[in-house]
Scaffold this motif. Structure first.
Motif, PDB file in Angstrom:
ATOM      1  N   GLN A  67       0.838  -1.206   0.000  1.00  0.00           N
ATOM      2  CA  GLN A  67       0.000   0.000   0.000  1.00  0.00           C
ATOM      3  C   GLN A  67       0.871   1.254   0.000  1.00  0.00           C
ATOM      4  O   GLN A  67       0.642   2.187  -0.772  1.00  0.00           O
ATOM      5  N   GLN A  68       1.871   1.290   0.876  1.00  0.00           N
ATOM      6  CA  GLN A  68       2.736   2.469   0.967  1.00  0.00           C
ATOM      7  C   GLN A  68       3.543   2.671  -0.319  1.00  0.00           C
ATOM      8  O   GLN A  68       3.687   3.795  -0.799  1.00  0.00           O
ATOM      9  N   MET A  69       4.066   1.571  -0.862  1.00  0.00           N
ATOM     10  CA  MET A  69       4.879   1.678  -2.084  1.00  0.00           C
ATOM     11  C   MET A  69       4.059   2.185  -3.261  1.00  0.00           C
ATOM     12  O   MET A  69       4.493   3.079  -3.986  1.00  0.00           O
ATOM     13  N   ILE A  70       2.890   1.615  -3.464  1.00  0.00           N
ATOM     14  CA  ILE A  70       2.065   2.013  -4.603  1.00  0.00           C
ATOM     15  C   ILE A  70       1.583   3.456  -4.444  1.00  0.00           C
ATOM     16  O   ILE A  70       1.469   4.185  -5.429  1.00  0.00           O
ATOM     17  N   SER A  71       1.356   3.893  -3.231  1.00  0.00           N
ATOM     18  CA  SER A  71       0.946   5.281  -2.996  1.00  0.00           C
ATOM     19  C   SER A  71       2.017   6.261  -3.462  1.00  0.00           C
ATOM     20  O   SER A  71       1.708   7.375  -3.875  1.00  0.00           O
ATOM     21  N   VAL A  72       3.285   5.843  -3.417  1.00  0.00           N
ATOM     22  CA  VAL A  72       4.379   6.685  -3.898  1.00  0.00           C
ATOM     23  C   VAL A  72       4.602   6.456  -5.387  1.00  0.00           C
ATOM     24  O   VAL A  72       4.782   7.396  -6.153  1.00  0.00           O
ATOM     25  N   PHE A  73       4.573   5.191  -5.816  1.00  0.00           N
ATOM     26  CA  PHE A  73       4.843   4.842  -7.207  1.00  0.00           C
ATOM     27  C   PHE A  73       3.754   5.383  -8.138  1.00  0.00           C
ATOM     28  O   PHE A  73       4.050   5.827  -9.251  1.00  0.00           O
ATOM     29  N   ALA A  74       2.508   5.326  -7.699  1.00  0.00           N
ATOM     30  CA  ALA A  74       1.370   5.739  -8.538  1.00  0.00           C
ATOM     31  C   ALA A  74       0.423   6.617  -7.722  1.00  0.00           C
ATOM     32  O   ALA A  74      -0.698   6.222  -7.411  1.00  0.00           O
ATOM     33  N   PRO A  75       0.866   7.833  -7.368  1.00  0.00           N
ATOM     34  CA  PRO A  75       0.043   8.689  -6.512  1.00  0.00           C
ATOM     35  C   PRO A  75      -1.222   9.181  -7.207  1.00  0.00           C
ATOM     36  O   PRO A  75      -1.246   9.337  -8.433  1.00  0.00           O
ATOM     37  N   PRO A  76      -2.271   9.420  -6.428  1.00  0.00           N
ATOM     38  CA  PRO A  76      -3.514   9.925  -7.019  1.00  0.00           C
ATOM     39  C   PRO A  76      -3.329  11.289  -7.679  1.00  0.00           C
ATOM     40  O   PRO A  76      -4.068  11.634  -8.593  1.00  0.00           O
ATOM     41  N   THR A  77      -2.319  12.039  -7.255  1.00  0.00           N
ATOM     42  CA  THR A  77      -2.070  13.352  -7.864  1.00  0.00           C
ATOM     43  C   THR A  77      -1.649  13.239  -9.327  1.00  0.00           C
ATOM     44  O   THR A  77      -1.686  14.215 -10.052  1.00  0.00           O
ATOM     45  N   ASP A  78      -1.258  12.032  -9.764  1.00  0.00           N
ATOM     46  CA  ASP A  78      -0.917  11.785 -11.169  1.00  0.00           C
ATOM     47  C   ASP A  78      -2.070  11.097 -11.900  1.00  0.00           C
ATOM     48  O   ASP A  78      -1.864  10.417 -12.906  1.00  0.00           O
ATOM     49  N   ASP A  79      -3.290  11.271 -11.366  1.00  0.00           N
ATOM     50  CA  ASP A  79      -4.493  10.677 -11.961  1.00  0.00           C
ATOM     51  C   ASP A  79      -4.444   9.148 -11.996  1.00  0.00           C
ATOM     52  O   ASP A  79      -4.914   8.518 -12.951  1.00  0.00           O
ATOM     53  N   ASN A  80      -3.876   8.547 -10.976  1.00  0.00           N
ATOM     54  CA  ASN A  80      -3.839   7.090 -10.852  1.00  0.00           C
ATOM     55  C   ASN A  80      -4.961   6.606  -9.946  1.00  0.00           C
ATOM     56  O   ASN A  80      -5.319   7.287  -8.993  1.00  0.00           O
ATOM     57  N   PRO A  81      -5.498   5.404 -10.204  1.00  0.00           N
ATOM     58  CA  PRO A  81      -6.456   4.779  -9.287  1.00  0.00           C
ATOM     59  C   PRO A  81      -5.667   4.091  -8.151  1.00  0.00           C
ATOM     60  O   PRO A  81      -5.647   2.867  -8.031  1.00  0.00           O
ATOM     61  N   THR A  82      -4.988   4.892  -7.347  1.00  0.00           N
ATOM     62  CA  THR A  82      -4.024   4.397  -6.367  1.00  0.00           C
ATOM     63  C   THR A  82      -4.604   3.350  -5.430  1.00  0.00           C
ATOM     64  O   THR A  82      -3.976   2.318  -5.171  1.00  0.00           O
ATOM     65  N   SER A  83      -5.792   3.584  -4.925  1.00  0.00           N
ATOM     66  CA  SER A  83      -6.385   2.653  -3.974  1.00  0.00           C
ATOM     67  C   SER A  83      -6.620   1.284  -4.616  1.00  0.00           C
ATOM     68  O   SER A  83      -6.273   0.244  -4.037  1.00  0.00           O
TER      69      SER A  83
END
Length: 181
Positions: A67-83
């Motif tokens: 969870q922590q890694m993906i939140s950095v790798f694909a943050p919602p601020t880059d329009d990613n479906p992070t969750s």
């Protein structure tokens, strides 16, 4: 738009917020559309970079969970479906702190990230295996270049089982339909 993952395209989106030196195997930097992207000399080097990013995030960046890694790798601020992305990866590697010194865990994490990024790609197994081996080889120097304290060195990938490896006679026999010598 171009993908932000690197194994299959040998591209990796390099963001200034990522504190890492030039990646081992980096051929050059493409600063074109939606970049910059690191271009690797081979797909295996791209897989190694993915594994190194995961090791860096876990042992030098303090990101213990998928969870922590993906939140950095694909943050919602880059329009990613992070969750959704993080949940997908966590379903494959499990919740809680990851032991990335364990080859199977590191490989599963890398495969889950790669699959999320592009599930339509059929990965070349020798490239993946070589990439994981390269990551083990590159990790001590990469960690030092990042100013990192000692961290676990991942175990090397297991050697293929002798019974799983076809020799050249067996391959030729499969091609021409005859029995191996």
């Amino acid at each position: 738009p171009r993908s932000t993952l690197f194994p299959y395209t040998t591209l990796f989106r390099s963001r200034p917020r990522e504190a890492a030196p030039a990646w081992p195997g980096q051929a050059h930097l493409d600063t074109g559309y939606d970049g910059p992207y690191v271009i690797f000399s081979s797909a295996a080097e791209g897989w190694a970079a993915l594994a190194l990013w995961c090791l860096h995030a876990r042992y030098l960046g303090g990101l213990e969970t998928a969870q922590q890694m993906i939140s950095v790798f694909a943050p919602p601020t880059d329009d990613n479906p992070t969750s959704a992305y993080a949940s997908y990866v966590e379903q494959r590697v499990g919740p809680g702190p990851l032991d990335l010194a364990n080859h199977a865990t590191l490989l599963t994490l890398c495969r889950a990230i790669a699959h999320w990024e592009d599930s339509a790609v059929l990965w070349n197994e020798p490239d993946i295996a070589m990439g994981m081996q390269l990551a083990v080889t590159h990790w001590p120097a990469f960690r030092a270049a990042c100013g990192g304290a000692p961290a676990p060195v991942p175990e090397p990938p297991p050697a293929p089982d002798e019974a799983d490896v076809l020799n050249q006679d067996e391959l030729n026999a499969l091609k021409d339909g005859s029995k191996p010598a």
